[in-house]
Design a protein around this motif. Sequence first.
Motif, PDB file in Angstrom:
ATOM      1  N   TYR A 171      12.844 -57.943  55.067  1.00 18.81           N
ATOM      2  CA  TYR A 171      11.438 -58.205  54.726  1.00 18.81           C
ATOM      3  C   TYR A 171      10.587 -56.958  54.930  1.00 18.81           C
ATOM      4  O   TYR A 171       9.819 -56.553  54.062  1.00 18.81           O
ATOM      5  CB  TYR A 171      10.917 -59.364  55.591  1.00 18.81           C
ATOM      6  CG  TYR A 171       9.452 -59.649  55.435  1.00 18.81           C
ATOM      7  CD1 TYR A 171       8.938 -60.155  54.243  1.00 18.81           C
ATOM      8  CD2 TYR A 171       8.571 -59.439  56.501  1.00 18.81           C
ATOM      9  CE1 TYR A 171       7.584 -60.430  54.110  1.00 18.81           C
ATOM     10  CE2 TYR A 171       7.219 -59.707  56.377  1.00 18.81           C
ATOM     11  CZ  TYR A 171       6.737 -60.204  55.180  1.00 18.81           C
ATOM     12  OH  TYR A 171       5.402 -60.468  55.053  1.00 18.81           O
ATOM     13  N   ARG A 172      10.770 -56.338  56.082  1.00 18.45           N
ATOM     14  CA  ARG A 172      10.000 -55.118  56.393  1.00 18.45           C
ATOM     15  C   ARG A 172      10.282 -54.015  55.384  1.00 18.45           C
ATOM     16  O   ARG A 172       9.378 -53.326  54.924  1.00 18.45           O
ATOM     17  CB  ARG A 172      10.352 -54.617  57.790  1.00 18.45           C
ATOM     18  CG  ARG A 172       9.570 -55.315  58.867  1.00 18.45           C
ATOM     19  CD  ARG A 172       9.651 -54.545  60.130  1.00 18.45           C
ATOM     20  NE  ARG A 172       9.111 -53.187  59.931  1.00 18.45           N
ATOM     21  CZ  ARG A 172       8.511 -52.496  60.860  1.00 18.45           C
ATOM     22  NH1 ARG A 172       8.365 -52.991  62.045  1.00 18.45           N
ATOM     23  NH2 ARG A 172       8.061 -51.297  60.617  1.00 18.45           N
ATOM     24  N   LYS A 222       5.407 -61.857  63.322  1.00 19.96           N
ATOM     25  CA  LYS A 222       6.846 -61.613  63.524  1.00 19.96           C
ATOM     26  C   LYS A 222       7.739 -62.633  62.810  1.00 19.96           C
ATOM     27  O   LYS A 222       8.795 -62.277  62.336  1.00 19.96           O
ATOM     28  CB  LYS A 222       7.177 -61.610  65.031  1.00 19.96           C
ATOM     29  CG  LYS A 222       6.847 -60.305  65.720  1.00 19.96           C
ATOM     30  CD  LYS A 222       8.006 -59.856  66.606  1.00 19.96           C
ATOM     31  CE  LYS A 222       7.836 -58.445  67.130  1.00 19.96           C
ATOM     32  NZ  LYS A 222       6.825 -58.370  68.185  1.00 19.96           N
ATOM     33  N   SER A 272      15.742 -61.889  56.402  1.00 21.16           N
ATOM     34  CA  SER A 272      15.848 -61.288  57.743  1.00 21.16           C
ATOM     35  C   SER A 272      14.622 -60.390  57.939  1.00 21.16           C
ATOM     36  O   SER A 272      14.038 -59.898  56.967  1.00 21.16           O
ATOM     37  CB  SER A 272      17.128 -60.462  57.870  1.00 21.16           C
ATOM     38  OG  SER A 272      16.971 -59.211  57.233  1.00 21.16           O
ATOM     39  N   HIS A 273      14.268 -60.189  59.189  1.00 20.40           N
ATOM     40  CA  HIS A 273      13.094 -59.381  59.509  1.00 20.40           C
ATOM     41  C   HIS A 273      13.222 -57.971  58.910  1.00 20.40           C
ATOM     42  O   HIS A 273      12.276 -57.444  58.327  1.00 20.40           O
ATOM     43  CB  HIS A 273      12.941 -59.307  61.034  1.00 20.40           C
ATOM     44  CG  HIS A 273      11.752 -58.534  61.485  1.00 20.40           C
ATOM     45  ND1 HIS A 273      10.461 -58.931  61.192  1.00 20.40           N
ATOM     46  CD2 HIS A 273      11.647 -57.379  62.183  1.00 20.40           C
ATOM     47  CE1 HIS A 273       9.610 -58.049  61.701  1.00 20.40           C
ATOM     48  NE2 HIS A 273      10.296 -57.097  62.303  1.00 20.40           N
ATOM     49  N   ASP A 274      14.404 -57.384  59.030  1.00 16.88           N
ATOM     50  CA  ASP A 274      14.610 -56.005  58.555  1.00 16.88           C
ATOM     51  C   ASP A 274      14.467 -55.898  57.039  1.00 16.88           C
ATOM     52  O   ASP A 274      13.847 -54.960  56.538  1.00 16.88           O
ATOM     53  CB  ASP A 274      15.997 -55.491  58.975  1.00 16.88           C
ATOM     54  CG  ASP A 274      16.051 -55.217  60.474  1.00 16.88           C
ATOM     55  OD1 ASP A 274      14.964 -55.192  61.110  1.00 16.88           O
ATOM     56  OD2 ASP A 274      17.159 -55.059  60.998  1.00 16.88           O
ATOM     57  N   ASN A 311       7.244 -64.203  60.024  1.00 16.05           N
ATOM     58  CA  ASN A 311       7.017 -64.327  58.577  1.00 16.05           C
ATOM     59  C   ASN A 311       8.306 -64.276  57.758  1.00 16.05           C
ATOM     60  O   ASN A 311       8.494 -65.066  56.835  1.00 16.05           O
ATOM     61  CB  ASN A 311       6.075 -63.226  58.081  1.00 16.05           C
ATOM     62  CG  ASN A 311       4.648 -63.449  58.549  1.00 16.05           C
ATOM     63  OD1 ASN A 311       4.380 -64.413  59.252  1.00 16.05           O
ATOM     64  ND2 ASN A 311       3.749 -62.572  58.158  1.00 16.05           N
ATOM     65  N   ALA A 312       9.169 -63.325  58.071  1.00 17.66           N
ATOM     66  CA  ALA A 312      10.399 -63.134  57.299  1.00 17.66           C
ATOM     67  C   ALA A 312      11.246 -64.401  57.312  1.00 17.66           C
ATOM     68  O   ALA A 312      11.670 -64.882  56.258  1.00 17.66           O
ATOM     69  CB  ALA A 312      11.186 -61.963  57.877  1.00 17.66           C
ATOM     70  N   GLU A 313      11.441 -64.939  58.499  1.00 21.90           N
ATOM     71  CA  GLU A 313      12.275 -66.135  58.652  1.00 21.90           C
ATOM     72  C   GLU A 313      11.683 -67.298  57.856  1.00 21.90           C
ATOM     73  O   GLU A 313      12.415 -68.056  57.232  1.00 21.90           O
ATOM     74  CB  GLU A 313      12.401 -66.511  60.131  1.00 21.90           C
ATOM     75  CG  GLU A 313      13.254 -65.557  60.957  1.00 21.90           C
ATOM     76  CD  GLU A 313      12.585 -64.222  61.286  1.00 21.90           C
ATOM     77  OE1 GLU A 313      11.358 -64.093  61.042  1.00 21.90           O
ATOM     78  OE2 GLU A 313      13.284 -63.309  61.755  1.00 21.90           O
TER      79      GLU A 313
END
Length: 230
Positions: free
Chosen positions: A44-45, A31, A40-42, A33-35
């Motif tokens: 990155y995903r 979870k 941002s998580h979104d 990883n992006a940071e």
Amino acid sequence: MPVTKAVLFDLFETLISEYAGGVRKASRSNKGNAERLGLSHDVYRREWGAAHEKRMTGQFADYFAVMRHLLKGQQVKVDDRVVKELYEERVLEKKAAFQGIDPEVIELLRRLKQEGVKLGLVSNCTEEEVHAWPDCGLAPYFDEVLFSYQAGFAKPDRSIYNLACDRLGVKAEECVFIGDGGSDELNGATRAGMKAYHAVWYLPLEMRDKITGHPKLERPLQAMEEIRRS
Ligand SMILES: [Mg+2]
């Protein structure tokens, strides 16, 4: 009906599983990883997902190239140390899936070999996902191994099934494909001219019926009966 001369298997959630009792085997969550990368998580995903096809077909040299591409696209500076850490964590995470293989899977491979059936692995994956393959208990049974990132094609592209047949020296109609159905692999196999079976032994109940149109194998050894009957 042609005699089955070869069986092609999918890898993840067919021969091995990332889950045990509904819980991921790898202890670490990805979870954050992006940071760590400065995204941002979104985003990155989304970007990781957008690179999927290219990742699977080896159009990036490696994981590091994927990350450089992804970060450059977002004008974020690449922190080589973080990327290396993430790479190593991902290798470990995927290694966990090779632990606790269902013994009946091994037994199925053993019996197929005993009957003179050739075995091929056809997996959509990248380099860092399959470090544990050469040393796992499954590898010695396989005549041919096709990792999509090396083959340059990914399921459900017909080319990867054709390539597997060529390498095994069999015709598509002499081949059976067994997989959990990810990447539309069962329809791909059918389009390539193979009989495809839906392996559900590792799947949670809610996933099993999402795929229809292919006979289900509840347990690995059920494949023996089906193959003998064909
Ligand atoms: Mg799979």
